[in-house]
Enzyme design. Structure first.
Site, PDB file in Angstrom:
ATOM      1  N   TYR A 130       0.835  -1.203   0.000  1.00  0.00           N
ATOM      2  CA  TYR A 130       0.000   0.000   0.000  1.00  0.00           C
ATOM      3  C   TYR A 130       0.866   1.247   0.000  1.00  0.00           C
ATOM      4  CZ  TYR A 130      -3.283   3.515   1.767  1.00  0.00           C
ATOM      5  OH  TYR A 130      -4.046   4.655   1.947  1.00  0.00           O
ATOM      6  N   LYS A 150       1.131   4.331  -2.847  1.00  0.00           N
ATOM      7  CA  LYS A 150       0.823   5.722  -2.531  1.00  0.00           C
ATOM      8  C   LYS A 150       2.039   6.623  -2.746  1.00  0.00           C
ATOM      9  CE  LYS A 150      -3.481   5.175  -1.670  1.00  0.00           C
ATOM     10  NZ  LYS A 150      -4.479   5.759  -2.605  1.00  0.00           N
TER      11      LYS A 150
END
Length: 296
Positions: free
Chosen positions: A155, A159
């Site tokens: 994740y 990002k």
């Protein structure tokens, strides 16, 4: 007249949480909204609520991870509303795991939605905006996790890539009048409820609606000239995220070999090592330098 009166925007992942807040607030500000979510029933529920209070919205179940479906999102907006002025790349996946236990299928899905979905939707929207010739705004949703966060490696990587993508797009599009910014929101959403982090780092009072005004501002003409920025909002806090930079000192040598690199690290760089991660973990070598020496 609302801040987004007469504008048409696409918001991905808008069936719940932050995306729902962005969609509702955009509609209340006068925008016509394409409410996108892979769970089309949730998207339709949000669109219906918007229409109930007199707003304009259509639901979309397109999958942003599929390039053709992502492009169709822009087509829906232009077909339904005659134009596209804004895009909020909000759709995302998240999960916690130790990196050595990570699952290939979950890695792939997270990258496809968080990063490739952002690219697919963004490139389609910017093509249409450039053809219109009236400018526009793209708001990518990043996360402070890109600084580094335990059990969120995949994740965090996506990002961080979204943040970098934002900076490159801002450069590429500045002559087209299309602004590109990223938001790092901190809010109590379903994504966080499923995480143990909700018990230690996300205050329950942080509603997604608290972040929506920032996104509305960045979508609007009020943000003219604001591009290439990464902005974090957490409850009462609003601040810019600093850009990466090349750190001093810069050492020069005609040719570097392993021994000269070692001397650079232990002779010079050890005093300049960077704390890492959101928790600002100090490298062991820097910790040694920070510890007071004991008297003989």
């Amino acid at each position: 007249m609302g801040l987004l009166q007469g504008r048409a925007v696409v918001i991905t992942g808008a069936g719940r949480g932050l995306g729902e807040a962005y969609a509702m607030h955009s509609a209340q500000a006068g925008a016509s909204v394409v409410v996108n979510d892979i769970d089309v029933e949730l998207a339709e529920q949000v669109a219906e609520r918007i229409r109930t209070f007199g707003g304009t919205a259509v639901a979309s179940g397109h999958n942003v991870a599929d390039p053709e479906q992502a492009a169709q999102l822009t087509e829906v907006c232009v077909t339904e509303f005659g134009r596209i002025d804004g895009l909020v790349n909000n759709a995302g996946l998240n999960y916690e795991t130790a990196p050595w236990d990570d699952d290939v299928a979950r890695i792939r899905a997270t990258v496809e939605v968080n990063l490739l979905g952002t690219i697919y939707c963004g490139t389609a929207a910017m093509r249409a905006m450039r053809e219109q010739g009236t400018g526009g705004s793209i708001v990518n949703i990043s996360s402070g996790a890109f600084f580094g966060q335990r059990k969120l490696a995949t994740y965090s990587a996506t990002k961080g890539a979204v943040a970098s993508l934002t900076l490159s797009w801002a450069l590429d599009l500045e002559t087209s009048g299309i602004r590109v910014n990223a938001v790092c929101p901190v809010a109590h959403t379903r994504m966080v409820w499923a995480s143990e982090r909700s018990l230690r780092s996300i205050p329950a009072e942080l509603s997604p609606s608290r972040v929506a005004p920032l996104v509305l501002f960045l979508l609007s003409d009020s943000a003219e000239g604001i591009t290439g920025q990464i902005v974090r909002m957490k409850g009462r806090q609003l601040h810019l995220v600093g850009q990466p930079y090349f750190k001093q000192p810069v050492l020069e040598r005609e040719n570097w070999d392993p021994h000269s690199v070692e001397r650079a690290f232990y002779g010079v760089f050890q005093a300049h090592l960077e704390p890492f991660g959101l928790e600002k973990r100090v490298p062991p070598r820097l910790q040694e330098l920070m510890e007071p020496s004991l008297p003989a």
